[in-house]
Scaffold this motif. Structure first.
Motif: not given
Length: 610
Positions: A325-334, A286-296, A278-283
């Motif tokens: 779902i936990g990954a989604c919560i972490a990414i949204v809550t930060c 969101k970043n148009k093909g770039k992967a952000e370290v903290m997202d993952l 989920f984190g890989l797909l999201y980042t």
């Protein structure tokens, strides 16, 4: 999966130690372990302690370089001080079974130390060590949220007392006396008692301290990581430790426990896989093909926190879903916490707090009844036909733990602030805690500029005199001296500063071959100069090549130390002047011209104050 019913007939085979008689320690369920169980518990306790390395690397990688050593020192303080208080009173408040224990707090079994010959010595100590590893983990979670602006001494005092934040509610859930335990609350490995409590305490701490100076001047975007590689490496170490965290919570491998230990490990990995995907797909999106370290990182950790409460109560697809779902919560809550100016450099509030609450609720939704173990007291989750009761108890558990951790943390920090400031002085915050708290000076990270800009407002010679990290200051002095020798040689044609008599006879009855030059050419100027420096700095006495007079580097006699200038004789004053001249010869003096150059580099309009 079909179970062999004959395997589970009768009492809990293998759940009780073969020798539980003649014990001076009150027996509780936690001690019903045999030799194999004790081996399992101890091994996993050792592995869980490696999570401290993971937390340290992750947190130090998320903060600026000028604070990375400080965050590691806080982790050391957490374990040392928090571990001591857990032994003194923490374990007893969580699991004590004294006559005055009640539904709110355990009382008894303080200062754990069963005597030699006690039948329960092994089980008691194994149980204590396992619970100690949980307690230190809960305390360490808070350090990341307080990074880069918390007074180190105040933090040490907080670490010493923070055991109270963890041990009381841990007893509610895991202690036989706890009111939530009696109601049927389920938390196998600590989504609530460890992570929700740690995350809620981190949120309260960040709220009390306020944001770092200038944190939101350029918007809500996260600040650059100090060391992204360390942050990722720390995540891997935590991932490894989580397997012991969850599998070890079966409290052994006897009877049916070994099957659920294996299931806990696999479901832990499945949940983290779901969070990582989920984190890989999201980042990427969101970043148009770039992967952000903290997202993952936050996705993986959020999924691990979420799966912890019911790590062996789920099927594989359920674990994956809970992790996602936990990954989604972490990414949204930060970013949500950043919007309300709760500055948490590591994201502990979101990852451990919000995801911990979800992990507690997930048990009430997805849990199986782990036959023949009585983990859920025969109940199942809402989606498994178990009704609303377990979900209701889990929700109440989450609210109780979160409320306790937040309120008690605020109260503790408020009291500590009355004794000493919990917030660093702005001067110290701008220079960095590594320099001001631990005398570690980093290069190329803005510390020198901060020293120059702050000098008119707050001078600290002890700070300015700290050598840069990784620099051999002794070699620097030698190189400065060599440069001065060379400059004088070019100007005056000879080396007046040093006698260069390293190869002369100094009363030792033989020709000196030099301290450094053994096999090389003794006529080499570098070797002669270095040998002469060593002699002078050690106070050696020899004839001056130019005028034949005896000379040496003077060292202050003991009788001069502590005297005022007006108390010295004429000869003593001359000696002092000569000593000072020798000491100042290569000492860097900061003058107004140096200051003006610093001001030009810093584009500052502050004036020189002598």
């Amino acid at each position: 999966m079909e179970y062999n019913e004959t395997l589970y007939e009768g009492p809990h085979i293998g759940l009780r130690s073969p020798n539980l008689t003649n014990s001076t320690v009150t027996l509780q369920e936690s001690f019903e372990i045999d030799l194999e169980d004790t081996n399992w518990i101890l091994t996993n306790s050792f592995i869980i302690f490696t999570m401290q390395t993971g937390f340290g690397m992750l947190e130090s990688g998320c903060v600026s370089i000028k604070n990375e050593a400080n965050i590691m020192m806080k982790n050391l303080a957490d374990i040392s001080l928090g571990g001591l208080t857990y032994w003194i009173f923490g374990y007893g408040m969580s699991f004590g079974q004294g006559p005055y224990s009640n539904s709110f707090i355990g009382l008894g079994d303080f200062l754990v130390d069963p005597p030699v010959g006690d039948a329960l010595m092994g089980p008691v100590l194994a149980s204590f060590l396992f619970q100690l590893s949980f307690a230190t983990t809960a305390t360490t979670i808070v350090s990341g949220a307080m990074a880069e602006r918390c007074n180190f001494k105040a933090y040490c005092l907080f670490s010493f007392l923070n055991t109270i934040v963890y041990c009381v509610p841990a007893g509610w859930v895991w202690g036989s006396h706890g009111f939530l335990n009696k109601m049927g609350a389920v938390d196998i490995a600590g989504s609530g008692p460890v992570h929700l409590i740690g995350g809620s305490s981190a949120f309260a701490s960040a709220l009390m301290l306020g944001p770092r100076l200038g944190r939101y001047e350029k918007g809500l975007a996260p600040l650059p990581l100090g060391n992204p590689v360390n942050a990722v490496m720390g995540t891997f170490v935590l991932w490894w430790g989580w397997l012991a965290f969850n599998s070890g919570s079966t409290y052994g491998v006897s009877g049916a426990k070994w099957q659920y230990a294996a299931r806990a490990a696999v479901m832990t990995m499945m949940g983290s896989f779901g969070g990582g995907v989920f984190g890989l797909l999201y980042t990427m999106i969101k970043n148009k093909g770039k992967a952000e370290v903290m997202d993952l990182i936050n996705s993986v950790l959020g999924s691990l926190v979420s799966i912890t409460a019911g790590c062996f109560l789920y099927r594989a697809w359920e674990a994956i879903l809970i992790g996602m779902i936990g990954a989604c919560i972490a990414i949204v809550t930060c970013p949500l916490f950043d919007r309300i100016k709760v500055d948490d450099p590591v994201g502990a509030s979101a990852v451990h707090g919000a995801c911990g609450f979800w992990g507690v609720l997930a048990v009430g939704l997805f849990a199986d009844n782990p036959i023949p173990m009585e983990t859920t007291n025969g109940r199942s989750g809402l989606f498994k036909g178990g009704g609303w009761y377990l979900l209701g108890v889990q929700a109440l558990t989450g609210v109780c733990l979160m409320t306790w951790a937040s309120l008690v943390t605020v109260a503790l920090l408020w009291l500590i602030d009355k004794i000493m400031p919990i917030r660093m002085d702005p001067y110290e915050e701008l220079l960095g805690a590594d320099l001001t708290e631990h005398r570690i000076r980093h290069g190329q990270v803005g510390v020198s500029r901060a020293v120059s800009a702050l000098r008119p407002f707050h001078r600290s010679h002890s700070i300015e005199g700290v050598d840069g990290i990784g620099v051999n200051s002794g070699h620097t002095i030698i190189l400065d001296k060599l440069s001065e020798i060379n400059n004088q040689k070019l100007k005056e044609g000879n080396l007046k500063m040093f006698t260069n008599n390293a190869f002369e006879d100094h009363g030792q009855g033989r020709k000196r071959k030099g301290l450094l030059n053994h096999a090389s050419n003794p006529a080499n100027d570098l070797h002669r100069a270095l040998d002469s420096m060593v002699l002078e700095m050690n106070g050696a006495k020899f004839k001056n090549r130019t005028n034949g007079e005896s000379s040496k580097t003077r060292i202050a006699p003991e009788e001069l130390k502590g005297k005022k200038l007006k108390e010295l004789s004429v000869q003593e004053l001359e000696d002092v002047e000569e000593i000072n001249a020798n000491m100042d010869r290569f000492r860097h003096r900061f003058g107004e011209d140096d200051y003006k150059r610093d001001v030009m580099r810093a584009n500052s309009n502050i004036r020189w104050i002598d």
